[in-house]
Design a protein around this motif. Structure first.
Motif, PDB file in Angstrom:
ATOM      1  N   GLY A  37      35.478  41.682  33.835  1.00 48.57           N
ATOM      2  CA  GLY A  37      35.823  40.634  35.032  1.00 48.57           C
ATOM      3  C   GLY A  37      35.172  40.512  36.273  1.00 48.57           C
ATOM      4  N   THR A  38      34.396  41.566  36.509  1.00 49.07           N
ATOM      5  CA  THR A  38      33.505  41.712  37.676  1.00 49.07           C
ATOM      6  C   THR A  38      32.222  41.201  37.011  1.00 49.07           C
ATOM      7  OG1 THR A  38      34.693  43.740  38.311  1.00 49.07           O
ATOM      8  CG2 THR A  38      32.407  43.219  39.336  1.00 49.07           C
ATOM      9  N   LYS A  39      31.765  40.099  37.808  1.00 48.27           N
ATOM     10  CA  LYS A  39      30.559  39.221  37.295  1.00 48.27           C
ATOM     11  C   LYS A  39      28.998  39.693  38.286  1.00 48.27           C
ATOM     12  CE  LYS A  39      33.330  36.872  34.857  1.00 48.27           C
ATOM     13  NZ  LYS A  39      33.682  37.373  33.572  1.00 48.27           N
ATOM     14  N   GLU A  40      28.154  39.395  37.468  1.00 49.01           N
ATOM     15  CA  GLU A  40      26.766  39.618  38.173  1.00 49.01           C
ATOM     16  C   GLU A  40      26.234  38.191  38.524  1.00 49.01           C
ATOM     17  OE1 GLU A  40      23.547  42.446  37.177  1.00 49.01           O
ATOM     18  OE2 GLU A  40      22.388  40.697  36.509  1.00 49.01           O
ATOM     19  N   GLY A  41      26.023  37.984  39.707  1.00 52.13           N
ATOM     20  CA  GLY A  41      25.453  36.693  39.909  1.00 52.13           C
ATOM     21  C   GLY A  41      23.891  36.879  40.408  1.00 52.13           C
ATOM     22  N   CYS A  42      23.808  37.774  41.455  1.00 57.19           N
ATOM     23  CA  CYS A  42      22.233  37.794  41.985  1.00 57.19           C
ATOM     24  C   CYS A  42      21.685  39.326  41.682  1.00 57.19           C
ATOM     25  CB  CYS A  42      22.256  37.532  43.313  1.00 57.19           C
ATOM     26  SG  CYS A  42      23.187  38.624  44.324  1.00 57.19           S
ATOM     27  N   GLY A  48      28.168  38.158  46.214  1.00 55.46           N
ATOM     28  CA  GLY A  48      29.608  38.318  46.149  1.00 55.46           C
ATOM     29  C   GLY A  48      30.434  38.569  44.702  1.00 55.46           C
ATOM     30  N   ALA A  49      29.706  38.123  43.640  1.00 57.62           N
ATOM     31  CA  ALA A  49      30.323  37.688  42.497  1.00 57.62           C
ATOM     32  C   ALA A  49      30.857  39.104  41.964  1.00 57.62           C
ATOM     33  CB  ALA A  49      29.465  37.206  41.543  1.00 57.62           C
ATOM     34  N   CYS A  50      30.200  40.297  42.439  1.00 59.97           N
ATOM     35  CA  CYS A  50      30.387  41.566  41.945  1.00 59.97           C
ATOM     36  C   CYS A  50      31.183  42.232  42.769  1.00 59.97           C
ATOM     37  CB  CYS A  50      29.182  42.431  41.944  1.00 59.97           C
ATOM     38  SG  CYS A  50      28.505  42.494  43.558  1.00 59.97           S
ATOM     39  N   SER A  51      31.960  41.643  43.640  1.00 59.21           N
ATOM     40  CA  SER A  51      32.837  42.376  44.769  1.00 59.21           C
ATOM     41  C   SER A  51      33.927  43.220  43.964  1.00 59.21           C
ATOM     42  CB  SER A  51      33.764  41.349  45.611  1.00 59.21           C
ATOM     43  OG  SER A  51      32.506  40.417  46.340  1.00 59.21           O
ATOM     44  N   VAL A  52      33.831  44.491  44.584  1.00 58.45           N
ATOM     45  CA  VAL A  52      35.133  45.304  44.237  1.00 58.45           C
ATOM     46  C   VAL A  52      35.334  46.124  45.575  1.00 58.45           C
ATOM     47  CG1 VAL A  52      34.079  45.837  41.777  1.00 58.45           C
ATOM     48  CG2 VAL A  52      33.346  47.377  43.497  1.00 58.45           C
ATOM     49  N   THR A  53      36.492  46.949  45.396  1.00 56.45           N
ATOM     50  CA  THR A  53      37.039  47.864  46.565  1.00 56.45           C
ATOM     51  C   THR A  53      36.613  49.225  46.495  1.00 56.45           C
ATOM     52  OG1 THR A  53      39.090  47.930  45.942  1.00 56.45           O
ATOM     53  CG2 THR A  53      38.601  46.381  47.559  1.00 56.45           C
ATOM     54  N   LYS A  72      36.070  58.960  43.983  1.00 55.36           N
ATOM     55  CA  LYS A  72      36.756  57.767  44.744  1.00 55.36           C
ATOM     56  C   LYS A  72      37.525  57.072  43.970  1.00 55.36           C
ATOM     57  CE  LYS A  72      32.836  57.715  48.122  1.00 55.36           C
ATOM     58  NZ  LYS A  72      33.588  58.005  49.324  1.00 55.36           N
ATOM     59  N   SER A  73      37.899  55.820  44.382  1.00 54.46           N
ATOM     60  CA  SER A  73      38.923  54.972  43.896  1.00 54.46           C
ATOM     61  C   SER A  73      38.055  53.615  43.931  1.00 54.46           C
ATOM     62  CB  SER A  73      40.049  55.125  44.643  1.00 54.46           C
ATOM     63  OG  SER A  73      40.958  53.977  44.082  1.00 54.46           O
ATOM     64  N   VAL A  74      38.084  52.955  42.668  1.00 50.32           N
ATOM     65  CA  VAL A  74      37.549  51.768  42.728  1.00 50.32           C
ATOM     66  C   VAL A  74      38.838  50.810  42.259  1.00 50.32           C
ATOM     67  CG1 VAL A  74      35.704  50.328  41.488  1.00 50.32           C
ATOM     68  CG2 VAL A  74      35.423  52.595  41.787  1.00 50.32           C
ATOM     69  N   GLY A  75      38.595  49.519  42.864  1.00 48.00           N
ATOM     70  CA  GLY A  75      39.581  48.285  42.564  1.00 48.00           C
ATOM     71  C   GLY A  75      38.753  47.152  42.115  1.00 48.00           C
ATOM     72  N   THR A  76      39.147  46.740  40.834  1.00 42.56           N
ATOM     73  CA  THR A  76      38.465  45.569  40.364  1.00 42.56           C
ATOM     74  C   THR A  76      39.460  44.385  40.064  1.00 42.56           C
ATOM     75  OG1 THR A  76      38.758  45.931  38.006  1.00 42.56           O
ATOM     76  CG2 THR A  76      37.015  47.311  39.054  1.00 42.56           C
ATOM     77  N   ILE A  77      38.890  43.471  39.537  1.00 46.84           N
ATOM     78  CA  ILE A  77      39.822  42.324  39.287  1.00 46.84           C
ATOM     79  C   ILE A  77      40.987  42.477  38.368  1.00 46.84           C
ATOM     80  CG2 ILE A  77      38.263  41.272  37.695  1.00 46.84           C
ATOM     81  CD1 ILE A  77      40.224  39.280  40.071  1.00 46.84           C
ATOM     82  N   GLU A  78      40.529  43.563  37.428  1.00 47.15           N
ATOM     83  CA  GLU A  78      41.518  43.816  36.473  1.00 47.15           C
ATOM     84  C   GLU A  78      42.858  44.221  36.927  1.00 47.15           C
ATOM     85  OE1 GLU A  78      38.269  44.246  35.969  1.00 47.15           O
ATOM     86  OE2 GLU A  78      37.680  43.253  34.306  1.00 47.15           O
ATOM     87  N   PRO A 106      36.480  36.171  40.366  1.00 51.69           N
ATOM     88  CA  PRO A 106      37.000  37.425  40.688  1.00 51.69           C
ATOM     89  C   PRO A 106      36.533  37.984  41.690  1.00 51.69           C
ATOM     90  CG  PRO A 106      36.300  36.984  38.349  1.00 51.69           C
ATOM     91  CD  PRO A 106      35.732  36.116  39.230  1.00 51.69           C
ATOM     92  N   GLY A 107      35.318  37.585  42.260  1.00 49.30           N
ATOM     93  CA  GLY A 107      34.751  38.129  43.570  1.00 49.30           C
ATOM     94  C   GLY A 107      35.591  37.490  44.660  1.00 49.30           C
ATOM     95  N   TYR A 108      36.027  36.251  44.612  1.00 47.67           N
ATOM     96  CA  TYR A 108      36.707  35.811  45.706  1.00 47.67           C
ATOM     97  C   TYR A 108      38.246  36.232  45.755  1.00 47.67           C
ATOM     98  CZ  TYR A 108      33.690  31.973  47.490  1.00 47.67           C
ATOM     99  OH  TYR A 108      32.815  31.292  47.904  1.00 47.67           O
ATOM    100  N   VAL A 109      38.792  36.589  44.829  1.00 48.11           N
ATOM    101  CA  VAL A 109      40.025  37.039  44.604  1.00 48.11           C
ATOM    102  C   VAL A 109      40.201  38.571  45.369  1.00 48.11           C
ATOM    103  CG1 VAL A 109      41.982  37.998  42.944  1.00 48.11           C
ATOM    104  CG2 VAL A 109      40.978  35.837  42.198  1.00 48.11           C
ATOM    105  N   ILE A 110      39.180  39.253  44.980  1.00 48.94           N
ATOM    106  CA  ILE A 110      39.092  40.636  45.626  1.00 48.94           C
ATOM    107  C   ILE A 110      38.901  40.411  47.054  1.00 48.94           C
ATOM    108  CG2 ILE A 110      37.730  42.773  45.634  1.00 48.94           C
ATOM    109  CD1 ILE A 110      39.381  42.802  43.180  1.00 48.94           C
ATOM    110  N   ALA A 111      37.857  39.561  47.287  1.00 47.22           N
ATOM    111  CA  ALA A 111      37.492  39.432  48.963  1.00 47.22           C
ATOM    112  C   ALA A 111      38.558  38.793  49.656  1.00 47.22           C
ATOM    113  CB  ALA A 111      36.422  38.616  48.989  1.00 47.22           C
TER     114      ALA A 111
END
Ligand SMILES: Cc1cc2nc3c(=O)[nH]c(=O)nc-3n(C[C@H](O)[C@H](O)[C@H](O)COP(=O)(O)OP(=O)(O)OC[C@H]3O[C@@H](n4cnc5c(N)ncnc54)[C@H](O)[C@@H]3O)c2cc1C
Ligand code: FES
Ligand code: FES
Lengths: 162, 293
Positions: A37-42, A48-53, A72-78, A106-111
């Protein structure tokens, strides 16, 4: 080649993987953990397509080493929707037709989720500045901004689901 | 060709031992803070294998303290965390502005003050703001700590004064005197997410009548490193920052600059705009020092 053993949490579940020292979190999510779900744009921090927390902070997974996530703790679109029930951010983006090809979504949703959790009632300029690191080649941005404005100020509704 | 390795020691002594071992053996090693410069460079201009030494787990690098007459800012605190600190913003509004200008929200979540300084880009936004606040670099090596004024730390494009075996532990800033404040401004063609075409930082101290008794002026992105502009300081000190003092300061900054021409701006434009930014940053710092900002 010395692979690194990493134990971390992704979307509140314990996850283990082996990675190369220089491998990014983005590549591990997509290629090792099947979280595509996390995308690679650039791959250089611009889109920002790859945004996670990472421990709750919004970051680019393309500029984070997978090895850095140890403990640590990673948050993704999933981890955003609750089963088949969409998160309010996802629901609003749909209602406002704020996506076309969907690569940036997905990046927008996370952001957007990170923004509203910090500031439940952002102004239009606060929204635009917060999202300046998310690029969208399809929508022209306005629908995305309108969708966030539609969520702004609804902190009660928002907090319930977050 | 060596291979890549990653290590993230929790103790400063361990990190320094690793740095020294690599220095002694002539093996490449690079400190990792937020990685927002390092990873971009790794993927583009410099993919050679190396040991990556992540120093974020070392407690001293994430300390932010306000004890005594100094503020200590650990080198690996993220810009997002620094920007959210009300005490820091109150003391150094200009430095905080420069921190906030780095990249997007996502970049802010990882980028650090130490990384911005060590990367030593001519356009690094925090560097001139650190100059005008008289920051001191606290450098760690195996024989202990040494200190160096920030304006001696940046020595060229992408080059800093760290020796093999050393890392930047943090920055020490004197707490501002009474009626003292700072401001930082940059020019970019967009409103967000771009690199400075020119930047100017100013700090002023006033007496009770609003006369400037001390000042610092530094400019960025218009030479190989950020520059102090003593002639602009001379123009401001002794004045109440009236139009003629501001004009002289602006001219001094323009004269001190030696910019290049590129797609973001011509040499002539940069020279002019760095003067305008100096004037405006001085005006803002003055209002803040008077308690009106
Ligand atoms: C999309 C994008 C936008 C950006 N926008 C801006 C901008 O507007 N303004 C700006 O100034 N910069 C900008 N940058 C550049 C970058 O984000 C900043 O320079 C940032 O502050 C670097 O910090 P970092 O912690 O990520 O550094 P890192 O990448 O971790 O390190 C940078 C360099 O410094 C060295 N280093 C870091 N910390 C230490 C230490 N404590 N001791 C010794 N060496 C150290 C590293 O080895 C490396 O060579 C941008 C970058 C991206 C990707
Ligand atoms: S893929 Fe990470 S910012 Fe574009
Ligand atoms: S919907 Fe296609 S890039 Fe945003």
């Amino acid at each position: 080649m010395s692979k690194i053993h990493v134990v971390t949490r992704v979307n509140d579940e314990k996850v283990e993987f082996l990675c190369e020292p220089q491998e990014t979190l983005l590549d591990v999510l997509r290629n090792k953990l099947n979280l595509t779900g996390t995308k690679e744009g650039c791959a250089t921090g611009d889109c920002g397509a790859c945004s996670v927390t990472l421990d709750g902070r919004l970051v680019c997974s393309c500029l984070t080493l997978a090895a850095e996530t140890k403990g640590k703790s990673v948050g993704t679109i999933e981890g955003v929707a609750d089963g088949d029930t969409l998160h309010p951010v996802q629901q609003k983006l749909l209602e406002h037709a704020a996506l076309q090809c969907g690569v940036c979504t997905p990046g927008y949703v996370i952001a957007i989720k990170a923004l509203l959790e910090k500031n439940p009632d952002p102004s239009e300029s606060e929204i635009r500045y917060w999202l300046a690191g998310n690029l969208c080649r399809c929508t022209g941005y306005d629908k995305i901004i309108t969708a966030v404005q539609d969520l702004a100020g609804q902190s009660d509704k928002f907090k319930e689901v977050v | 060709m060596g291979s890549f390795a990653y290590t993230a020691p929790k103790k400063l002594e361990q990190a320094l031992a690793v740095l020294n071992k690599h220095a002694a053996e002539g093996n490449r090693i690079q400190v990792l803070a937020g990685g927002t410069d390092l990873l971009v460079q790794l993927k583009s201009i410099d993919s050679e294998p190396r040991t990556i030494l992540d120093i974020k787990k070392i407690a001293e690098t994430s300390q932010l303290t306000f004890d005594g007459d100094h503020v200590f800012i650990g080198s690996t605190i993220s810009c997002a965390v620094l920007y959210e600190n009300a005490e820091l913003k109150e003391m150094f509004p200009g430095l905080t502005e420069s921190i906030d200008l780095i990249g997007s929200t996502q970049i802010q979540g990882k980028a650090t003050l130490g990384g911005n300084l060590c990367n030593a880009s001519p356009a690094g936004d925090t560097i001139s703001a650190l100059f005008v606040n008289g920051a001191t670099c606290v450098i760690a090596n195996e024989s202990g700590l040494r200190e160096m004024p920030v304006d001696e730390f940046v020595v060229g494009v992408g080059r800093n004064a760290l020796q093999p075996g050393e890392l930047l532990l943090g920055l020490k800033l004197p707490k501002p005197a009474a009626n003292t404040s700072d401001a930082y401004l940059r020019f970019i063609p967009r409103t967000e997410m771009d690199i400075a075409v020119a930047g100017a930082a100013v700090s002023v101290s006033l007496d009770d009548n609003g006369v400037c008794v001390a000042a610092r002026v530094a400019i960025g992105a218009v030479a190989t490193t950020a520059l102090n502009v003593p002639a602009a300081v001379e123009a401001l000190v002794g004045s109440a920052l009236d139009a003629s003092a501001l004009q002289k300061a602006a001219e001094a900054s323009s004269a001190a600059s030696s910019p290049i021409s590129d797609k973001r701006g011509t040499e002539e434009f940069r020279r002019k705009i760095v003067g305008v930014l100096t004037k405006r940053a001085a005006t803002t710092a003055y209002a803040r020092a008077k308690g009106e900002g």
